[in-house]
Design a protein around this motif. Structure first.
Motif, PDB file in Angstrom:
ATOM      1  N   UNK A 180     -10.075   5.783   8.363  1.00 52.92           N
ATOM      2  CA  UNK A 180      -9.971   5.379   6.976  1.00 52.92           C
ATOM      3  C   UNK A 180      -8.801   6.069   6.276  1.00 52.92           C
ATOM      4  N   UNK A 181      -8.618   7.378   6.587  1.00 47.78           N
ATOM      5  CA  UNK A 181      -7.508   8.109   5.977  1.00 47.78           C
ATOM      6  C   UNK A 181      -6.165   7.533   6.412  1.00 47.78           C
ATOM      7  N   UNK A 182      -6.101   7.087   7.663  1.00 46.49           N
ATOM      8  CA  UNK A 182      -4.853   6.511   8.176  1.00 46.49           C
ATOM      9  C   UNK A 182      -4.505   5.223   7.432  1.00 46.49           C
ATOM     10  N   UNK A 183      -5.508   4.398   7.191  1.00 43.09           N
ATOM     11  CA  UNK A 183      -5.271   3.157   6.447  1.00 43.09           C
ATOM     12  C   UNK A 183      -4.841   3.442   5.012  1.00 43.09           C
ATOM     13  N   UNK A 184      -5.436   4.464   4.401  1.00 38.63           N
ATOM     14  CA  UNK A 184      -5.064   4.836   3.050  1.00 38.63           C
ATOM     15  C   UNK A 184      -3.620   5.340   3.010  1.00 38.63           C
ATOM     16  N   UNK A 185      -3.225   6.132   4.019  1.00 39.35           N
ATOM     17  CA  UNK A 185      -1.838   6.611   4.091  1.00 39.35           C
ATOM     18  C   UNK A 185      -0.861   5.445   4.228  1.00 39.35           C
ATOM     19  N   UNK A 186      -1.201   4.471   5.060  1.00 36.82           N
ATOM     20  CA  UNK A 186      -0.342   3.294   5.228  1.00 36.82           C
ATOM     21  C   UNK A 186      -0.250   2.518   3.923  1.00 36.82           C
ATOM     22  N   UNK A 187      -1.369   2.382   3.226  1.00 36.32           N
ATOM     23  CA  UNK A 187      -1.387   1.675   1.944  1.00 36.32           C
ATOM     24  C   UNK A 187      -0.502   2.378   0.918  1.00 36.32           C
ATOM     25  N   UNK A 188      -0.632   3.682   0.789  1.00 31.19           N
ATOM     26  CA  UNK A 188       0.169   4.448  -0.165  1.00 31.19           C
ATOM     27  C   UNK A 188       1.641   4.401   0.217  1.00 31.19           C
ATOM     28  N   UNK A 189       1.920   4.484   1.501  1.00 26.88           N
ATOM     29  CA  UNK A 189       3.313   4.434   1.961  1.00 26.88           C
ATOM     30  C   UNK A 189       3.969   3.106   1.576  1.00 26.88           C
ATOM     31  N   UNK A 190       3.257   2.018   1.747  1.00 33.20           N
ATOM     32  CA  UNK A 190       3.805   0.713   1.380  1.00 33.20           C
ATOM     33  C   UNK A 190       3.842   0.473  -0.110  1.00 33.20           C
ATOM     34  N   UNK A 191       2.947   1.098  -0.836  1.00 30.62           N
ATOM     35  CA  UNK A 191       2.866   0.890  -2.275  1.00 30.62           C
ATOM     36  C   UNK A 191       3.875   1.731  -3.037  1.00 30.62           C
ATOM     37  N   UNK A 192       4.103   2.961  -2.600  1.00 28.31           N
ATOM     38  CA  UNK A 192       4.939   3.878  -3.369  1.00 28.31           C
ATOM     39  C   UNK A 192       6.217   4.276  -2.632  1.00 28.31           C
ATOM     40  N   UNK A 193       6.071   4.772  -1.425  1.00 30.14           N
ATOM     41  CA  UNK A 193       7.195   5.403  -0.735  1.00 30.14           C
ATOM     42  C   UNK A 193       8.236   4.390  -0.258  1.00 30.14           C
ATOM     43  N   UNK A 194       7.816   3.305   0.347  1.00 29.57           N
ATOM     44  CA  UNK A 194       8.755   2.331   0.899  1.00 29.57           C
ATOM     45  C   UNK A 194       8.762   1.019   0.120  1.00 29.57           C
ATOM     46  N   UNK A 195       8.537   1.082  -1.166  1.00 36.59           N
ATOM     47  CA  UNK A 195       8.489  -0.107  -2.000  1.00 36.59           C
ATOM     48  C   UNK A 195       9.879  -0.384  -2.574  1.00 36.59           C
ATOM     49  N   UNK A 196      10.562  -1.438  -2.116  1.00 34.77           N
ATOM     50  CA  UNK A 196      11.921  -1.690  -2.601  1.00 34.77           C
ATOM     51  C   UNK A 196      11.976  -2.025  -4.093  1.00 34.77           C
ATOM     52  N   UNK A 197      10.953  -2.664  -4.616  1.00 35.07           N
ATOM     53  CA  UNK A 197      10.953  -2.969  -6.048  1.00 35.07           C
ATOM     54  C   UNK A 197      10.865  -1.709  -6.891  1.00 35.07           C
ATOM     55  N   UNK A 198      10.088  -0.741  -6.438  1.00 38.08           N
ATOM     56  CA  UNK A 198      10.001   0.522  -7.155  1.00 38.08           C
ATOM     57  C   UNK A 198      11.340   1.244  -7.124  1.00 38.08           C
ATOM     58  N   UNK A 199      11.994   1.234  -5.989  1.00 33.72           N
ATOM     59  CA  UNK A 199      13.303   1.876  -5.876  1.00 33.72           C
ATOM     60  C   UNK A 199      14.308   1.192  -6.797  1.00 33.72           C
ATOM     61  N   UNK A 200      14.282  -0.128  -6.875  1.00 29.86           N
ATOM     62  CA  UNK A 200      15.183  -0.842  -7.781  1.00 29.86           C
ATOM     63  C   UNK A 200      14.895  -0.502  -9.235  1.00 29.86           C
ATOM     64  N   UNK A 201      13.628  -0.386  -9.583  1.00 33.82           N
ATOM     65  CA  UNK A 201      13.288  -0.059 -10.970  1.00 33.82           C
ATOM     66  C   UNK A 201      13.738   1.346 -11.330  1.00 33.82           C
ATOM     67  N   UNK A 202      13.685   2.268 -10.382  1.00 36.55           N
ATOM     68  CA  UNK A 202      14.186   3.616 -10.648  1.00 36.55           C
ATOM     69  C   UNK A 202      15.690   3.557 -10.886  1.00 36.55           C
ATOM     70  N   UNK A 203      16.383   2.675 -10.172  1.00 30.84           N
ATOM     71  CA  UNK A 203      17.826   2.538 -10.349  1.00 30.84           C
ATOM     72  C   UNK A 203      18.226   1.955 -11.691  1.00 30.84           C
TER      73      UNK A 203
END
Length: 64
Positions: A1-24
């Motif tokens: 379960x923790x692994x799935x949560x890590x994958x979810x957070x990674x896709x939602x925050x860390x590797x989210x291209x839209x979030x990176x664009x908004x920071x730019x």
């Protein structure tokens, strides 16, 4: 379960291209006192983003 949560957070925050664009383009959320300043800031932000994307596309073959 923790692994799935890590994958979810990674896709939602860390590797989210839209979030990176908004920071730019965080300067677009600045507050101005009149319409002329807002238009000028919008044009300046657009110019900077276009130039940055142009430079990235020119060097994309050289950057690993």
């Amino acid at each position: 379960m923790k692994r799935l949560f890590k994958i979810f957070i990674k896709g939602l925050v860390i590797e989210n291209p839209l979030l990176i664009l908004m920071i730019g383009i965080c300067s677009s959320v600045a507050v101005t006192s009149n319409v002329e300043n807002a238009i000028g800031m919008g044009l300046a932000m657009t110019f900077v983003n276009v130039c940055a994307e142009l430079m990235i596309s020119l060097f994309r073959k050289l950057i690993p």
